[in-house]
Motif scaffolding. Sequence first.
Motif, mmCIF file in Angstrom:
data_model
loop_
_atom_site.group_PDB
_atom_site.id
_atom_site.type_symbol
_atom_site.label_atom_id
_atom_site.label_comp_id
_atom_site.label_asym_id
_atom_site.label_seq_id
_atom_site.Cartn_x
_atom_site.Cartn_y
_atom_site.Cartn_z
ATOM 1 N N GLY A 289 6.387 12.748 0.514
ATOM 2 C CA GLY A 289 5.624 12.949 -0.709
ATOM 3 C C GLY A 289 4.642 11.840 -1.036
ATOM 4 N N LYS A 290 4.582 10.817 -0.173
ATOM 5 C CA LYS A 290 3.681 9.688 -0.399
ATOM 6 C C LYS A 290 2.454 9.820 0.500
ATOM 7 C CE LYS A 290 6.286 6.951 -3.098
ATOM 8 N NZ LYS A 290 5.852 6.329 -4.356
ATOM 9 N N ALA A 291 1.287 9.581 -0.056
ATOM 10 C CA ALA A 291 0.054 9.670 0.736
ATOM 11 C C ALA A 291 -0.369 8.298 1.258
ATOM 12 C CB ALA A 291 -1.068 10.260 -0.111
ATOM 13 N N LYS A 292 0.027 7.251 0.538
ATOM 14 C CA LYS A 292 -0.396 5.920 0.988
ATOM 15 C C LYS A 292 0.775 4.939 0.908
ATOM 16 C CE LYS A 292 -2.024 4.121 -3.465
ATOM 17 N NZ LYS A 292 -3.125 3.403 -4.132
ATOM 18 N N VAL A 293 0.583 3.811 1.588
ATOM 19 C CA VAL A 293 1.596 2.752 1.594
ATOM 20 C C VAL A 293 1.487 1.985 0.278
ATOM 21 C CG1 VAL A 293 2.423 0.675 2.748
ATOM 22 C CG2 VAL A 293 1.485 2.554 4.110
ATOM 23 N N GLU B 163 2.089 -6.095 3.908
ATOM 24 C CA GLU B 163 1.461 -6.249 2.588
ATOM 25 C C GLU B 163 0.054 -6.829 2.735
ATOM 26 O OE1 GLU B 163 4.287 -8.617 0.430
ATOM 27 O OE2 GLU B 163 5.064 -6.879 -0.650
ATOM 28 N N ALA B 164 -0.093 -7.780 3.646
ATOM 29 C CA ALA B 164 -1.409 -8.381 3.885
ATOM 30 C C ALA B 164 -2.387 -7.340 4.423
ATOM 31 C CB ALA B 164 -1.285 -9.555 4.851
ATOM 32 N N ARG B 165 -1.886 -6.456 5.286
ATOM 33 C CA ARG B 165 -2.727 -5.381 5.831
ATOM 34 C C ARG B 165 -3.139 -4.405 4.734
ATOM 35 N NH1 ARG B 165 -2.330 -4.180 11.511
ATOM 36 N NH2 ARG B 165 -3.425 -2.214 11.083
ATOM 37 N N VAL B 166 -2.182 -4.062 3.872
ATOM 38 C CA VAL B 166 -2.468 -3.135 2.765
ATOM 39 C C VAL B 166 -3.518 -3.746 1.838
ATOM 40 C CG1 VAL B 166 -1.508 -2.035 0.705
ATOM 41 C CG2 VAL B 166 -0.215 -2.013 2.851
ATOM 42 N N VAL C 199 17.407 -9.963 7.817
ATOM 43 C CA VAL C 199 16.697 -10.161 6.548
ATOM 44 C C VAL C 199 15.461 -11.040 6.726
ATOM 45 C CG1 VAL C 199 16.861 -11.114 4.210
ATOM 46 C CG2 VAL C 199 18.778 -9.818 5.169
ATOM 47 N N ASP C 200 15.600 -12.188 7.370
ATOM 48 C CA ASP C 200 14.481 -13.122 7.491
ATOM 49 C C ASP C 200 13.312 -12.508 8.253
ATOM 50 O OD1 ASP C 200 15.914 -14.992 6.110
ATOM 51 O OD2 ASP C 200 16.597 -16.086 7.883
ATOM 52 N N THR C 201 13.610 -11.845 9.361
ATOM 53 C CA THR C 201 12.546 -11.225 10.153
ATOM 54 C C THR C 201 11.927 -10.055 9.395
ATOM 55 O OG1 THR C 201 13.673 -11.870 12.197
ATOM 56 C CG2 THR C 201 11.993 -10.168 12.384
ATOM 57 N N THR C 202 12.759 -9.297 8.693
ATOM 58 C CA THR C 202 12.248 -8.182 7.887
ATOM 59 C C THR C 202 11.244 -8.670 6.857
ATOM 60 O OG1 THR C 202 14.207 -6.773 8.164
ATOM 61 C CG2 THR C 202 12.902 -6.443 6.172
ATOM 62 N N LEU C 203 11.560 -9.767 6.171
ATOM 63 C CA LEU C 203 10.651 -10.298 5.149
ATOM 64 C C LEU C 203 9.314 -10.720 5.758
ATOM 65 C CD1 LEU C 203 13.144 -12.341 2.929
ATOM 66 C CD2 LEU C 203 12.113 -10.111 2.451
ATOM 67 N N LYS C 204 9.366 -11.273 6.963
ATOM 68 C CA LYS C 204 8.115 -11.642 7.659
ATOM 69 C C LYS C 204 7.275 -10.401 7.949
ATOM 70 C CE LYS C 204 9.877 -15.691 10.191
ATOM 71 N NZ LYS C 204 10.074 -16.237 11.560
ATOM 72 N N ILE C 205 7.947 -9.337 8.413
ATOM 73 C CA ILE C 205 7.236 -8.091 8.743
ATOM 74 C C ILE C 205 6.618 -7.481 7.489
ATOM 75 C CG2 ILE C 205 7.526 -5.725 9.597
ATOM 76 C CD1 ILE C 205 9.815 -6.870 11.399
ATOM 77 N N ILE C 206 7.391 -7.443 6.388
ATOM 78 C CA ILE C 206 6.885 -6.882 5.129
ATOM 79 C C ILE C 206 5.685 -7.687 4.635
ATOM 80 C CG2 ILE C 206 7.425 -6.444 2.700
ATOM 81 C CD1 ILE C 206 8.686 -4.431 4.632
ATOM 82 N N ASP C 207 5.755 -9.014 4.737
ATOM 83 C CA ASP C 207 4.625 -9.856 4.334
ATOM 84 C C ASP C 207 3.365 -9.501 5.104
ATOM 85 O OD1 ASP C 207 6.074 -11.214 2.439
ATOM 86 O OD2 ASP C 207 6.449 -12.987 3.686
ATOM 87 N N ARG C 208 3.533 -9.268 6.406
ATOM 88 C CA ARG C 208 2.393 -8.928 7.255
ATOM 89 C C ARG C 208 1.797 -7.577 6.852
ATOM 90 N NH1 ARG C 208 1.491 -11.257 12.269
ATOM 91 N NH2 ARG C 208 2.733 -13.105 12.722
ATOM 92 N N ASP D 185 -6.956 -3.811 3.864
ATOM 93 C CA ASP D 185 -7.561 -2.511 4.162
ATOM 94 C C ASP D 185 -7.645 -1.594 2.937
ATOM 95 O OD1 ASP D 185 -7.657 -3.481 6.698
ATOM 96 O OD2 ASP D 185 -5.970 -2.306 7.452
ATOM 97 N N LYS D 186 -7.059 -2.074 1.812
ATOM 98 C CA LYS D 186 -7.104 -1.358 0.535
ATOM 99 C C LYS D 186 -6.358 -0.017 0.540
ATOM 100 C CE LYS D 186 -9.474 -4.658 -1.196
ATOM 101 N NZ LYS D 186 -8.734 -5.657 -1.956
ATOM 102 N N TYR D 187 -6.662 0.834 1.496
ATOM 103 C CA TYR D 187 -5.989 2.142 1.522
ATOM 104 C C TYR D 187 -5.433 2.404 2.907
ATOM 105 C CZ TYR D 187 -4.978 7.079 0.902
ATOM 106 O OH TYR D 187 -4.324 8.277 0.831
ATOM 107 N N LEU D 188 -4.113 2.434 2.994
ATOM 108 C CA LEU D 188 -3.460 2.759 4.264
ATOM 109 C C LEU D 188 -2.574 3.972 4.048
ATOM 110 C CD1 LEU D 188 -2.444 -0.737 5.692
ATOM 111 C CD2 LEU D 188 -4.140 0.825 6.630
ATOM 112 N N GLY D 189 -2.811 5.005 4.835
ATOM 113 C CA GLY D 189 -2.000 6.201 4.718
ATOM 114 C C GLY D 189 -0.635 6.011 5.359
#
Length: 320
Positions: A37-41, A71-74, A60-69, A77-81
Amino acid sequence: MSLFKNIFSSKKKESLDKGLEKSKSSFFSKLSKAVAGKAKVDDDVLDNLEEILVTSDVGVDTTLKIIDRIEARVSKDKYLGTDELNVILREEIAALLSETNTGNETEFTVPKDVKPYVIMVVGVNGVGKTTTIGKMAYQFKKQGLKVVLGAADTFRAAAIDQLQVWADRVDIPIVKQKMGSDPASVAFDTLSSAVTQNADVVIIDTAGRLHNKVNLMNELTKVKRVMHKVVDNTPHDVMLVLDGSTGQNAFEQAKQFTKATEVTSLAVTKLDGTAKGGVVIGISDQFQIPVKYIGVGEGIEDLQVFNKYEFVDSFFNLKK
């Protein structure tokens, strides 16, 4: 992304895809529910993704690094599907693992200027240590290298017997003594025999009893000290074998062994029978110790050289 090229043969890639199928199916099942039901991240998707990565044993530690990366992409790029999410995951996790400068190999190799090249293998009972040694020996022999095995896990008669079975199967020499013998003595005899035979590779099995870390540390230190008397600066590689199907317990074993002795490489086994394949990503990132090999099946060819790009491509690629 140019990093994701066809590095392995199609047969190896097929084996890797099959070996990671349970992990991938579990991950994408969770991901599809998270983005339904979500169109974008957005923040909700990222929160759900964080939970999915943690429950996929990425850590947990590696997950947080991935999420940070991501978030930076989002933000950039402003809009990521949400349909782009698995592509972004592949790219960002591969980039994260690239920072360790490991996982680039595609073949079973040892340095040509070191002879014999000595690998001491450690790990608790039941992780697939002996099987990993046997499959490594097979691969090195297939490369035209002369291999000698040393059965220095003298704590269990079964360990010696299992290594003998592999030596017979692969048709390579093994040095062993009776159960209860001094492991350092077996290591000394193994290296002496290898030098006499002009061997290229020596693989020495050791006991993996973690219930008394001090004793384990003392035993491994003694084994190393005795090796030095035969060949300088040995072992060249201390390889820790971890059972990938144990998920977070594999992290704990890695912590304990790295406290007990210097570990220079890792092999992660039994990935085909589990949905916990994400543990390879977390261990590779958190310990900054090269993951050299992964076990993706029971066949003798199913121990593979870990290549981070092929691994991430198989894990996060929905294409069949």
